[in-house]
Design an enzyme around this catalytic site. Structure first.
Site, PDB file in Angstrom:
ATOM      1  CE1 TYR A 176      -4.146  -1.458  -0.267  1.00  0.00           C
ATOM      2  CE2 TYR A 176      -3.499  -2.815   1.607  1.00  0.00           C
ATOM      3  CZ  TYR A 176      -4.362  -2.545   0.568  1.00  0.00           C
ATOM      4  OH  TYR A 176      -5.453  -3.357   0.352  1.00  0.00           O
ATOM      5  CD  GLU A 221      -7.974 -27.737   4.325  1.00  0.00           C
ATOM      6  OE1 GLU A 221      -8.348 -27.060   3.345  1.00  0.00           O
ATOM      7  OE2 GLU A 221      -8.149 -28.965   4.403  1.00  0.00           O
ATOM      8  CG  ASP A 238     -11.558 -29.788   3.500  1.00  0.00           C
ATOM      9  OD1 ASP A 238     -12.115 -30.033   4.585  1.00  0.00           O
ATOM     10  OD2 ASP A 238     -11.645 -28.684   2.923  1.00  0.00           O
TER      11      ASP A 238
END
Length: 397
Positions: free
Chosen positions: A143, A233, A285
């Protein structure tokens, strides 16, 4: 998948609770003085900058070599405000081989000129940070540049990330040695307290978990009482386990990197693995990207292959969710996308893949499922049944 689920006759949680009480550990870590290295890096930046300026002033192209495949990779560490879907939409590409080749920049091309200019900006800021012994987040630096005349050099934050890795490769150091860090995003919860060299203390036994700082290398002491470390996760599952009071009931330390982990999270896990000497488990997952995240924690990443000794944690064991157990549990699966299949092909080609892991990838081709598909069976299923049974039955990979 073991048959342990079908043989349960008593509460697995009770089995764990009957085990011997876990002693609290207080481990002091020798403080490493990085002053000589910091001064050496300052001199190296000054020398490299001088050589580049002298070449340009003499009308020659500076000989700057950068990794040839850095143009293809995504950022390794992600900030909270750009991270989506627990990090899965912004993964770095593990299909790339380890970064070990270089290309000379062709400064006749505008793209290369911009790349050199951005690298010089990064080195200038790193020089200032090293002299003052401070740090800055890469998001903040992005930024800062975006709001001045150098904004044309950074269309997206990825350009900053790649430039930092380019400079680190040029100076033969780790990216975090330059003073640029990622915005903290990992969380840790449980009976764990971290003590830092600057007298800062982080108590991880707080609601919602404690934010993992990027300055884990400054930890000088650890106090912990836990039987094992459980890495999950996703933040959604991490928060669900906190609601189930998993850390207290199973006497464990919970950690999440919210998808692909940042350096701070990986460094903390490596530290706990080496100092506490307790089992390390991970739940992801049952899909290609979940398995990929497990591999990053356990085997390291190709993007930072030179730093895997200090980041990879081979003691981690894959507790779940295993593709081989989905049918046994009666979990409804969904078909893999083209992106999933591409990731799976990449995973299969890696040097560390064992026959046991490859078997899971073969089964995964039949369908995938998220952790939520298992956790929703009944209230507190993960804590009271799934995690407890699998640990008690040594059902991990």
């Amino acid at each position: 998948m073991s048959t342990f689920f079908g043989k349960r006759k008593r509460s697995p949680l009770l089995c764990l609770d009957k085990e011997e009480n876990t002693d609290e550990k207080r481990i002091d870590i020798p403080f490493v003085d990085n002053e000589p290295f910091r001064k050496m890096l300052i001199r190296q930046i000054e020398y490299t900058t001088l050589m580049i300026i002298q070449k340009i002033c003499s009308g020659e192209f500076p000989n700057v070599f950068v990794p040839s495949n850095y143009d293809k990779i995504e950022s390794l560490e992600y900030d909270n405000d750009v991270n989506e879907s627990d990090g899965k939409t912004l993964e770095f590409d593990e299909t790339e081989s380890a970064v070990n080749t270089t290309d000379n920049m062709d400064f006749c091309r505008k793209r290369s000129k911009n790349k050199l200019a951005l690298m010089m900006k990064v080195m200038a800021m790193s020089h200032r940070l090293l002299i003052t012994n401070t740090t800055i987040t890469r998001r903040s630096f992005y930024y800062d540049l975006k709001n001045d005349i150098a904004g044309i050099l950074v269309p997206t934050q990825k350009y900053i990330d790649v430039a930092v890795y380019d400079v680190a490769e040029l100076l033969d150091c780790a990216p975090w040695d330059l003073g640029f860090i990622a915005t903290s995003k990992g969380l840790v919860a449980g009976n764990l307290t971290l003590y830092f060299a600057d007298n800062q203390t982080i108590d991880c036994n707080v609601p919602g978990g404690a934010l993992i700082p990027q300055t884990i290398s400054n930890v000088i002491s650890i106090r912990a009482k836990a039987r094992f470390v459980l890495i999950v996760e996703k933040d959604t599952i991490f928060q669900k386990l906190l609601e189930e009071n998993t850390a207290e009931l199973l006497c464990c330390i919970l950690i999440t990197g919210k998808g692909y982990p940042d350096i701070g999270t990986r460094t903390l896990i490596k530290l706990l693995s080496e100092k506490l000497n307790i089992p390390m488990y991970i739940i992801v997952d049952a899909d290609p990207f979940g398995m990929d995240i497990m591999c990053v924690y356990r085997f390291g990443s190709s993007t930072l292959s030179k730093r895997n000794d200090s980041l990879a944690c081979p003691r981690i064991r894959w507790l779940g969710i295993h593709p081989s157990e989905l049918s046994v549990l009666g979990v409804k699966t969904s078909s893999l996308s083209e992106r999933d299949l591409s990731k799976l092909t990449s995973i299969n080609s890696r040097y560390y893949m064992t026959e046991t892991l490859l078997r899971q990838t073969r089964i995964m081709r039949r369908g995938k499922a998220e952790i939520e598909a298992v956790s929703s069976f009944c209230r507190n299923f993960l804590t009271a049944t799934y995690i407890s049974l699998k640990i008690k039955g040594n059902d991990y990979i």
